[in-house]
Motif scaffolding. Sequence first.
Motif, PDB file in Angstrom:
ATOM      1  N   MET A   1       0.849  -1.196   0.000  1.00 56.32           N
ATOM      2  CA  MET A   1       0.000   0.000   0.000  1.00 56.32           C
ATOM      3  C   MET A   1       0.883   1.244   0.000  1.00 56.32           C
ATOM      4  SD  MET A   1      -2.983   1.138   2.718  1.00 56.32           S
ATOM      5  CE  MET A   1      -4.090  -0.170   2.244  1.00 56.32           C
ATOM      6  N   THR A   2       0.561   2.191  -0.865  1.00 54.74           N
ATOM      7  CA  THR A   2       1.325   3.428  -0.927  1.00 54.74           C
ATOM      8  C   THR A   2       1.001   4.299   0.275  1.00 54.74           C
ATOM      9  OG1 THR A   2      -0.373   4.639  -2.146  1.00 54.74           O
ATOM     10  CG2 THR A   2       1.182   3.329  -3.441  1.00 54.74           C
ATOM     11  N   ASP A   3       1.836   5.344   0.482  1.00 56.57           N
ATOM     12  CA  ASP A   3       1.582   6.277   1.580  1.00 56.57           C
ATOM     13  C   ASP A   3       0.226   6.961   1.405  1.00 56.57           C
ATOM     14  OD1 ASP A   3       3.998   5.623   2.670  1.00 56.57           O
ATOM     15  OD2 ASP A   3       5.045   7.400   1.895  1.00 56.57           O
ATOM     16  N   ALA A   4      -0.126   7.286   0.148  1.00 56.77           N
ATOM     17  CA  ALA A   4      -1.402   7.958  -0.117  1.00 56.77           C
ATOM     18  C   ALA A   4      -2.566   7.041   0.246  1.00 56.77           C
ATOM     19  CB  ALA A   4      -1.486   8.365  -1.586  1.00 56.77           C
ATOM     20  N   GLU A   5      -2.433   5.760  -0.075  1.00 55.79           N
ATOM     21  CA  GLU A   5      -3.484   4.804   0.262  1.00 55.79           C
ATOM     22  C   GLU A   5      -3.589   4.634   1.777  1.00 55.79           C
ATOM     23  OE1 GLU A   5      -2.648   2.179  -3.751  1.00 55.79           O
ATOM     24  OE2 GLU A   5      -2.485   1.233  -1.800  1.00 55.79           O
ATOM     25  N   ALA A   6      -2.427   4.575   2.429  1.00 54.74           N
ATOM     26  CA  ALA A   6      -2.415   4.354   3.871  1.00 54.74           C
ATOM     27  C   ALA A   6      -3.067   5.511   4.620  1.00 54.74           C
ATOM     28  CB  ALA A   6      -0.982   4.151   4.354  1.00 54.74           C
ATOM     29  N   SER A   7      -2.997   6.705   4.068  1.00 59.91           N
ATOM     30  CA  SER A   7      -3.565   7.870   4.744  1.00 59.91           C
ATOM     31  C   SER A   7      -5.031   8.087   4.418  1.00 59.91           C
ATOM     32  CB  SER A   7      -2.773   9.132   4.352  1.00 59.91           C
ATOM     33  OG  SER A   7      -2.950   9.420   2.967  1.00 59.91           O
ATOM     34  N   ASN A   8      -5.581   7.294   3.499  1.00 62.13           N
ATOM     35  CA  ASN A   8      -6.976   7.460   3.092  1.00 62.13           C
ATOM     36  C   ASN A   8      -7.834   6.460   3.862  1.00 62.13           C
ATOM     37  OD1 ASN A   8      -9.486   7.583   1.821  1.00 62.13           O
ATOM     38  ND2 ASN A   8      -8.592   7.869  -0.211  1.00 62.13           N
ATOM     39  N   PRO A   9      -8.735   6.949   4.721  1.00 63.60           N
ATOM     40  CA  PRO A   9      -9.524   6.017   5.538  1.00 63.60           C
ATOM     41  C   PRO A   9     -10.451   5.125   4.727  1.00 63.60           C
ATOM     42  CG  PRO A   9     -10.416   8.237   5.702  1.00 63.60           C
ATOM     43  CD  PRO A   9      -9.109   8.354   4.973  1.00 63.60           C
ATOM     44  N   LEU A  10     -10.697   5.472   3.472  1.00 60.44           N
ATOM     45  CA  LEU A  10     -11.550   4.636   2.627  1.00 60.44           C
ATOM     46  C   LEU A  10     -10.935   3.251   2.433  1.00 60.44           C
ATOM     47  CD1 LEU A  10     -14.207   4.792   1.000  1.00 60.44           C
ATOM     48  CD2 LEU A  10     -12.873   5.581  -0.960  1.00 60.44           C
ATOM     49  N   ASN A  23     -11.433  -2.952   3.636  1.00 62.32           N
ATOM     50  CA  ASN A  23     -11.590  -1.556   3.227  1.00 62.32           C
ATOM     51  C   ASN A  23     -13.030  -1.144   3.462  1.00 62.32           C
ATOM     52  OD1 ASN A  23     -13.200  -1.949   0.605  1.00 62.32           O
ATOM     53  ND2 ASN A  23     -11.411  -3.244   0.231  1.00 62.32           N
ATOM     54  N   ARG A  24     -13.338   0.117   3.191  1.00 62.35           N
ATOM     55  CA  ARG A  24     -14.677   0.650   3.497  1.00 62.35           C
ATOM     56  C   ARG A  24     -15.492   0.929   2.237  1.00 62.35           C
ATOM     57  NH1 ARG A  24     -13.980   3.820   9.155  1.00 62.35           N
ATOM     58  NH2 ARG A  24     -12.008   2.863   9.802  1.00 62.35           N
ATOM     59  N   LEU A 306     -15.690  12.495  -1.799  1.00 58.83           N
ATOM     60  CA  LEU A 306     -16.820  12.696  -0.894  1.00 58.83           C
ATOM     61  C   LEU A 306     -16.875  11.571   0.135  1.00 58.83           C
ATOM     62  CD1 LEU A 306     -19.264  14.458  -0.232  1.00 58.83           C
ATOM     63  CD2 LEU A 306     -20.611  13.078  -1.836  1.00 58.83           C
ATOM     64  N   ALA A 307     -16.552  10.363  -0.301  1.00 58.45           N
ATOM     65  CA  ALA A 307     -16.524   9.233   0.623  1.00 58.45           C
ATOM     66  C   ALA A 307     -15.458   9.433   1.693  1.00 58.45           C
ATOM     67  CB  ALA A 307     -16.266   7.945  -0.159  1.00 58.45           C
ATOM     68  N   ARG A 308     -14.282   9.869   1.248  1.00 53.78           N
ATOM     69  CA  ARG A 308     -13.197  10.117   2.216  1.00 53.78           C
ATOM     70  C   ARG A 308     -13.614  11.177   3.228  1.00 53.78           C
ATOM     71  NH1 ARG A 308      -6.815  11.168   0.937  1.00 53.78           N
ATOM     72  NH2 ARG A 308      -6.209  11.740   3.061  1.00 53.78           N
ATOM     73  N   HIS A 309     -14.225  12.234   2.751  1.00 52.94           N
ATOM     74  CA  HIS A 309     -14.645  13.320   3.643  1.00 52.94           C
ATOM     75  C   HIS A 309     -15.675  12.818   4.647  1.00 52.94           C
ATOM     76  CE1 HIS A 309     -15.654  17.376   4.958  1.00 52.94           C
ATOM     77  NE2 HIS A 309     -16.924  17.079   4.777  1.00 52.94           N
ATOM     78  N   ALA A 310     -16.628  12.006   4.198  1.00 47.40           N
ATOM     79  CA  ALA A 310     -17.665  11.502   5.090  1.00 47.40           C
ATOM     80  C   ALA A 310     -17.074  10.655   6.205  1.00 47.40           C
ATOM     81  CB  ALA A 310     -18.684  10.689   4.298  1.00 47.40           C
ATOM     82  N   GLU A 312     -13.815  10.740   7.273  1.00 50.82           N
ATOM     83  CA  GLU A 312     -12.931  11.565   8.103  1.00 50.82           C
ATOM     84  C   GLU A 312     -13.708  12.436   9.075  1.00 50.82           C
ATOM     85  OE1 GLU A 312      -8.952  12.091   5.310  1.00 50.82           O
ATOM     86  OE2 GLU A 312     -10.535  13.615   5.193  1.00 50.82           O
ATOM     87  N   THR A 313     -14.876  12.910   8.666  1.00 46.74           N
ATOM     88  CA  THR A 313     -15.676  13.781   9.526  1.00 46.74           C
ATOM     89  C   THR A 313     -16.606  13.001  10.445  1.00 46.74           C
ATOM     90  OG1 THR A 313     -17.346  14.003   7.769  1.00 46.74           O
ATOM     91  CG2 THR A 313     -15.631  15.700   7.887  1.00 46.74           C
ATOM     92  N   GLY A 314     -16.625  11.685  10.300  1.00 50.24           N
ATOM     93  CA  GLY A 314     -17.492  10.867  11.139  1.00 50.24           C
ATOM     94  C   GLY A 314     -18.931  10.809  10.692  1.00 50.24           C
ATOM     95  N   ASN A 315     -19.217  11.322   9.505  1.00 46.36           N
ATOM     96  CA  ASN A 315     -20.588  11.275   9.006  1.00 46.36           C
ATOM     97  C   ASN A 315     -20.992   9.871   8.559  1.00 46.36           C
ATOM     98  OD1 ASN A 315     -21.102  13.998   9.435  1.00 46.36           O
ATOM     99  ND2 ASN A 315     -20.284  14.589   7.433  1.00 46.36           N
ATOM    100  N   ALA A 316     -20.027   9.013   8.294  1.00 46.89           N
ATOM    101  CA  ALA A 316     -20.293   7.631   7.908  1.00 46.89           C
ATOM    102  C   ALA A 316     -19.088   6.779   8.283  1.00 46.89           C
ATOM    103  CB  ALA A 316     -20.574   7.521   6.409  1.00 46.89           C
ATOM    104  N   ASP A 317     -19.337   5.490   8.439  1.00 43.36           N
ATOM    105  CA  ASP A 317     -18.250   4.538   8.686  1.00 43.36           C
ATOM    106  C   ASP A 317     -17.837   3.837   7.409  1.00 43.36           C
ATOM    107  OD1 ASP A 317     -18.207   4.698  11.666  1.00 43.36           O
ATOM    108  OD2 ASP A 317     -20.248   3.945  11.434  1.00 43.36           O
ATOM    109  N   LEU A 318     -18.823   3.538   6.569  1.00 39.91           N
ATOM    110  CA  LEU A 318     -18.620   2.830   5.316  1.00 39.91           C
ATOM    111  C   LEU A 318     -19.420   3.545   4.243  1.00 39.91           C
ATOM    112  CD1 LEU A 318     -19.342  -0.762   6.739  1.00 39.91           C
ATOM    113  CD2 LEU A 318     -17.088   0.302   6.473  1.00 39.91           C
ATOM    114  N   ILE A 319     -19.014   3.378   2.968  1.00 44.78           N
ATOM    115  CA  ILE A 319     -19.708   4.013   1.854  1.00 44.78           C
ATOM    116  C   ILE A 319     -20.009   2.964   0.798  1.00 44.78           C
ATOM    117  CG2 ILE A 319     -19.632   5.775   0.074  1.00 44.78           C
ATOM    118  CD1 ILE A 319     -19.615   6.946   2.894  1.00 44.78           C
ATOM    119  N   SER A 320     -21.260   2.922   0.340  1.00 45.71           N
ATOM    120  CA  SER A 320     -21.601   1.939  -0.695  1.00 45.71           C
ATOM    121  C   SER A 320     -21.674   2.602  -2.063  1.00 45.71           C
ATOM    122  CB  SER A 320     -22.925   1.241  -0.367  1.00 45.71           C
ATOM    123  OG  SER A 320     -24.036   2.093  -0.542  1.00 45.71           O
TER     124      SER A 320
END
Length: 364
Positions: A1-10, A23-24, A306-310, A312-320
């Motif tokens: 996994m790249t650094d960019a991937e590792a920092s993306n909560p998705l 993954n989410r 938008l998924a990453r933002h959701a 990171e902000t706690g608006n969602a845990d997973l995105i479909s």
Amino acid sequence: MTDAEASNPLFSPYQLGEIVLPNRVIMAPMTRWRSGPGFVPLASTVEYYAQRASAGLIITEGSPISEQGRGYPDAPGIYTRDQIKGWKAVTDAVHQKDGRIFIQIWHVGRISYVARLHDLPPPVAPSAIPAPNQQMKIGGQMVRPAEPRALELTEIPGIVDDFRRAAAHALEAGFDGVELHGANGYLLDAFAKTGMNARTDAYGGSIANRSRLMLEVTEAVATEVGRMRTGIRIAPVNPTNDSSTDDAQELFEYIAAKLNDLQIAYLHVVEGTSMGDRNTPPFDYSRLRSLFKGTYIGSNGYDPELARHAIETGNADLISFARSFVANPDLVERFKRGLPLAKLDPETLLGGSDAGYSDYPTLT
């Protein structure tokens, strides 16, 4: 996994009950109108889902819980021995690829095209209220749903038991869990909303009464298969199938709070209008998020940012993601590498041959 991937909560792991999701990125349920005789999943269905096993979690297309619950051509069911066997081939293939898979179980209620096409008994609904604005092209002709009849009070326990039995069949078929279809004007959604429910008994009138069937079904399924193997998909303001209510915010805050009391695994929410505006009609989804303490899956109109933002902000845990998963079996990898997505062919989305089903290419 790249650094960019590792920092993306998705792309970070997530604990869903006893299951660790890698993954989410969740594959949303999508009707495809493909099954064999007896509404049994096909060999191509096995391939279709196995191709998408890199999703954090696959949620299958809606699978009818009974013959009465069918409404669309060739939707694979979960109420006969042959159907269970067919789905077992699917789950085995997904698990062999280290995937995780829930089945969405479904009663269409008043939205039955097969009843019209095949002169079957009227579909059942909370009230005898048709869906006048709905029609679909099936077999070269435009078809409207059949006129429904209102369920008798004495029939409702049988509906609950059909859902419970289908959930038991799902575990027998090897699924990791079950999602209830509580959205889009189908039976559970129809009972909850004023635009489809004119009952005056214990299942009509007040918010508590209209929500009763959805909550009874959820409790029955959670008891049968385990609370951490049970989720539900809702759509508070989505007008699909002439779904409407005059109290959406109050209604779904009540439902979210009661679902939280049942301690099920997740709440899967269609935000806004399906395949349309995420913000119309207006609705405060953060209230659902605050009332339901389990896993929240956001759905509709998300892209990776938008998924990453959701998350990171706690608006969602997973995105479909829905249609993008149809055309991109390797959607997770494409998201990770920031690559363009293949385009969906809408002409092959529903029914027909394997064209546009299991033949979309993957990255080399």
